[in-house]
Design a protein around this motif. Structure first.
Motif, PDB file in Angstrom:
ATOM      1  N   MET A  87       0.823  -1.196   0.000  1.00 17.35           N
ATOM      2  CA  MET A  87       0.000   0.000   0.000  1.00 17.35           C
ATOM      3  C   MET A  87       0.864   1.256   0.000  1.00 17.35           C
ATOM      4  SD  MET A  87      -2.990   1.132  -0.088  1.00 17.35           S
ATOM      5  CE  MET A  87      -3.685   2.719   0.056  1.00 17.35           C
ATOM      6  N   LEU A  88       2.016   1.176   0.630  1.00 16.69           N
ATOM      7  CA  LEU A  88       2.894   2.342   0.681  1.00 16.69           C
ATOM      8  C   LEU A  88       3.326   2.774  -0.720  1.00 16.69           C
ATOM      9  CD1 LEU A  88       4.451   4.417   2.317  1.00 16.69           C
ATOM     10  CD2 LEU A  88       6.291   2.743   2.561  1.00 16.69           C
ATOM     11  N   ILE A  89       3.661   1.826  -1.565  1.00 14.86           N
ATOM     12  CA  ILE A  89       4.083   2.153  -2.930  1.00 14.86           C
ATOM     13  C   ILE A  89       2.942   2.836  -3.690  1.00 14.86           C
ATOM     14  CG2 ILE A  89       4.784   1.154  -5.154  1.00 14.86           C
ATOM     15  CD1 ILE A  89       6.294  -0.993  -3.483  1.00 14.86           C
ATOM     16  N   ALA A  90       1.734   2.310  -3.545  1.00 18.04           N
ATOM     17  CA  ALA A  90       0.580   2.905  -4.217  1.00 18.04           C
ATOM     18  C   ALA A  90       0.306   4.303  -3.682  1.00 18.04           C
ATOM     19  CB  ALA A  90      -0.644   2.017  -4.038  1.00 18.04           C
ATOM     20  N   ALA A  91       0.364   4.471  -2.368  1.00 18.12           N
ATOM     21  CA  ALA A  91       0.108   5.788  -1.770  1.00 18.12           C
ATOM     22  C   ALA A  91       1.143   6.804  -2.247  1.00 18.12           C
ATOM     23  CB  ALA A  91       0.109   5.686  -0.257  1.00 18.12           C
ATOM     24  N   ARG A  92       2.408   6.398  -2.313  1.00 18.93           N
ATOM     25  CA  ARG A  92       3.455   7.314  -2.797  1.00 18.93           C
ATOM     26  C   ARG A  92       3.183   7.743  -4.239  1.00 18.93           C
ATOM     27  NH1 ARG A  92       8.510   4.227  -0.153  1.00 18.93           N
ATOM     28  NH2 ARG A  92       8.664   5.506   1.708  1.00 18.93           N
ATOM     29  N   ALA A  93       2.794   6.801  -5.079  1.00 14.54           N
ATOM     30  CA  ALA A  93       2.522   7.121  -6.482  1.00 14.54           C
ATOM     31  C   ALA A  93       1.297   8.026  -6.608  1.00 14.54           C
ATOM     32  CB  ALA A  93       2.326   5.838  -7.281  1.00 14.54           C
ATOM     33  N   LEU A  94       0.238   7.684  -5.897  1.00 12.98           N
ATOM     34  CA  LEU A  94      -0.988   8.480  -5.978  1.00 12.98           C
ATOM     35  C   LEU A  94      -0.790   9.886  -5.424  1.00 12.98           C
ATOM     36  CD1 LEU A  94      -3.596   5.782  -4.896  1.00 12.98           C
ATOM     37  CD2 LEU A  94      -3.354   6.809  -7.172  1.00 12.98           C
ATOM     38  N   ALA A  95       0.070  10.031  -4.428  1.00 10.54           N
ATOM     39  CA  ALA A  95       0.294  11.321  -3.781  1.00 10.54           C
ATOM     40  C   ALA A  95       0.939  12.340  -4.708  1.00 10.54           C
ATOM     41  CB  ALA A  95       1.145  11.128  -2.533  1.00 10.54           C
ATOM     42  N   LYS A  96       1.423  11.911  -5.859  1.00  8.65           N
ATOM     43  CA  LYS A  96       2.023  12.829  -6.819  1.00  8.65           C
ATOM     44  C   LYS A  96       0.960  13.566  -7.634  1.00  8.65           C
ATOM     45  CE  LYS A  96       6.202  10.099  -7.107  1.00  8.65           C
ATOM     46  NZ  LYS A  96       7.015   9.199  -7.902  1.00  8.65           N
ATOM     47  N   LEU A  97      -0.264  13.063  -7.593  1.00  8.62           N
ATOM     48  CA  LEU A  97      -1.353  13.685  -8.350  1.00  8.62           C
ATOM     49  C   LEU A  97      -1.911  14.882  -7.582  1.00  8.62           C
ATOM     50  CD1 LEU A  97      -3.174  10.387  -9.368  1.00  8.62           C
ATOM     51  CD2 LEU A  97      -1.703  11.813 -10.821  1.00  8.62           C
ATOM     52  N   PRO A  98      -2.484  15.864  -8.279  1.00  7.70           N
ATOM     53  CA  PRO A  98      -3.042  17.037  -7.590  1.00  7.70           C
ATOM     54  C   PRO A  98      -4.244  16.686  -6.700  1.00  7.70           C
ATOM     55  CG  PRO A  98      -3.159  17.307  -9.989  1.00  7.70           C
ATOM     56  CD  PRO A  98      -2.534  15.987  -9.721  1.00  7.70           C
ATOM     57  N   VAL A  99      -5.049  15.738  -7.146  1.00  6.98           N
ATOM     58  CA  VAL A  99      -6.163  15.203  -6.363  1.00  6.98           C
ATOM     59  C   VAL A  99      -5.969  13.697  -6.341  1.00  6.98           C
ATOM     60  CG1 VAL A  99      -8.660  14.901  -6.210  1.00  6.98           C
ATOM     61  CG2 VAL A  99      -7.723  17.077  -7.027  1.00  6.98           C
ATOM     62  N   VAL A 100      -5.998  13.112  -5.152  1.00 10.82           N
ATOM     63  CA  VAL A 100      -5.656  11.703  -5.000  1.00 10.82           C
ATOM     64  C   VAL A 100      -6.917  10.847  -5.075  1.00 10.82           C
ATOM     65  CG1 VAL A 100      -4.536  10.003  -3.527  1.00 10.82           C
ATOM     66  CG2 VAL A 100      -3.703  12.362  -3.559  1.00 10.82           C
ATOM     67  N   PRO A 101      -7.059  10.054  -6.144  1.00  9.30           N
ATOM     68  CA  PRO A 101      -8.229   9.176  -6.244  1.00  9.30           C
ATOM     69  C   PRO A 101      -8.084   7.986  -5.304  1.00  9.30           C
ATOM     70  CG  PRO A 101      -6.752   8.781  -8.083  1.00  9.30           C
ATOM     71  CD  PRO A 101      -6.155   9.901  -7.287  1.00  9.30           C
ATOM     72  N   THR A 102      -9.185   7.634  -4.660  1.00  7.16           N
ATOM     73  CA  THR A 102      -9.189   6.469  -3.776  1.00  7.16           C
ATOM     74  C   THR A 102     -10.436   5.645  -4.066  1.00  7.16           C
ATOM     75  OG1 THR A 102     -10.280   7.741  -2.029  1.00  7.16           O
ATOM     76  CG2 THR A 102      -7.881   7.591  -1.919  1.00  7.16           C
ATOM     77  N   PRO A 103     -10.291   4.327  -4.161  1.00  6.59           N
ATOM     78  CA  PRO A 103     -11.456   3.489  -4.449  1.00  6.59           C
ATOM     79  C   PRO A 103     -12.492   3.587  -3.329  1.00  6.59           C
ATOM     80  CG  PRO A 103      -9.405   2.251  -4.652  1.00  6.59           C
ATOM     81  CD  PRO A 103      -9.069   3.555  -4.025  1.00  6.59           C
ATOM     82  N   SER A 104     -13.696   3.940  -3.671  1.00  6.66           N
ATOM     83  CA  SER A 104     -14.735   4.081  -2.649  1.00  6.66           C
ATOM     84  C   SER A 104     -15.195   2.705  -2.170  1.00  6.66           C
ATOM     85  CB  SER A 104     -15.919   4.891  -3.179  1.00  6.66           C
ATOM     86  OG  SER A 104     -16.467   4.286  -4.312  1.00  6.66           O
ATOM     87  N   GLY A 105     -15.324   2.579  -0.887  1.00  2.00           N
ATOM     88  CA  GLY A 105     -15.821   1.351  -0.287  1.00  2.00           C
ATOM     89  C   GLY A 105     -14.786   0.267  -0.050  1.00  2.00           C
ATOM     90  N   TRP A 106     -13.582   0.432  -0.566  1.00  2.00           N
ATOM     91  CA  TRP A 106     -12.556  -0.602  -0.383  1.00  2.00           C
ATOM     92  C   TRP A 106     -11.983  -0.519   1.024  1.00  2.00           C
ATOM     93  CZ3 TRP A 106      -8.737  -1.486  -4.982  1.00  2.00           C
ATOM     94  CH2 TRP A 106      -9.469  -1.806  -6.132  1.00  2.00           C
ATOM     95  N   ARG A 107     -11.743  -1.685   1.598  1.00  2.00           N
ATOM     96  CA  ARG A 107     -11.105  -1.775   2.910  1.00  2.00           C
ATOM     97  C   ARG A 107      -9.934  -2.748   2.824  1.00  2.00           C
ATOM     98  NH1 ARG A 107     -15.577  -4.079   6.234  1.00  2.00           N
ATOM     99  NH2 ARG A 107     -16.169  -4.878   4.219  1.00  2.00           N
ATOM    100  N   ALA A 108      -9.022  -2.601   3.758  1.00  2.00           N
ATOM    101  CA  ALA A 108      -7.851  -3.478   3.802  1.00  2.00           C
ATOM    102  C   ALA A 108      -7.516  -3.771   5.256  1.00  2.00           C
ATOM    103  CB  ALA A 108      -6.667  -2.837   3.118  1.00  2.00           C
ATOM    104  N   GLN A 109      -6.737  -4.800   5.439  1.00  2.00           N
ATOM    105  CA  GLN A 109      -6.300  -5.208   6.770  1.00  2.00           C
ATOM    106  C   GLN A 109      -4.783  -5.435   6.696  1.00  2.00           C
ATOM    107  OE1 GLN A 109      -8.781  -8.332   8.189  1.00  2.00           O
ATOM    108  NE2 GLN A 109      -7.874  -8.335  10.222  1.00  2.00           N
TER     109      GLN A 109
END
Length: 115
Positions: free
Chosen positions: A1-23
Motif C-alpha cells: 500500500m505504501l508504494i501505491a500511496a506514494r505514487a498516488l500522492a504525486k497527483l493534484p487530487v488523490v483518487p481512492t477506491p470508494s468502499g474498499w477496505r484493507a487489513q
C-alpha cells in the motif's frame, strides 16, 4: 500500500477506491509466519493471517498524506468490476485472523519521512 500511496500522492487530487477496505499486515510478520510453516511439519491449507486493524483505502491514503505533510485532497472513485465488488464486500479481510501486531500508523512512523 505504501508504494501505491506514494505514487498516488504525486497527483493534484488523490483518487481512492470508494468502499474498499484493507487489513494491512507487516511484511516481517508474514515472513516470520512463513518461516514457521516452512520449518514445521506439513499442514496443508493453513488459516489466513491479517493485520490488527481494518481500514478504508481512503483512510490509509489520507494517513500517508498526513504523515508526509501533504494537504492534497482525496476523491472517492467508483471502480467497476467483480474484483472491486469483492473488495467492497470485504472478501480480502480476515478480522477473525488478526494476528499481526504492527498498525498502519506505526508502520508509517517507521517508514515515512515528513517533508
Amino acid at each position: 500500500m505504501l508504494i501505491a500511496a506514494r505514487a498516488l500522492a504525486k497527483l493534484p487530487v488523490v483518487p481512492t477506491p470508494s468502499g474498499w477496505r484493507a487489513q494491512p499486515i507487516a511484511a516481517d510478520e508474514v515472513a516470520a509466519r512463513l518461516v514457521e510453516l516452512a520449518l514445521g511439519d506439513p499442514q496443508g491449507r493453513v488459516p489466513d493471517v491479517a493485520g490488527p486493524e481494518v481500514l478504508t483505502f481512503r483512510g490509509m491514503v489520507r494517513d500517508y498524506l498526513d504523515a508526509v505533510g501533504s494537504r492534497r485532497p482525496t476523491m472517492p472513485v467508483r471502480v467497476p468490476g467483480a474484483a472491486s465488488r469483492a473488495y467492497a464486500a470485504g472478501g480480502n479481510l480476515a478480522p477473525d485472523r488478526a494476528v499481526g501486531k504492527q498498525t498502519w500508523g506505526e508502520f508509517l512512523a517507521e517508514h515515512v519521512e515528513r517533508r
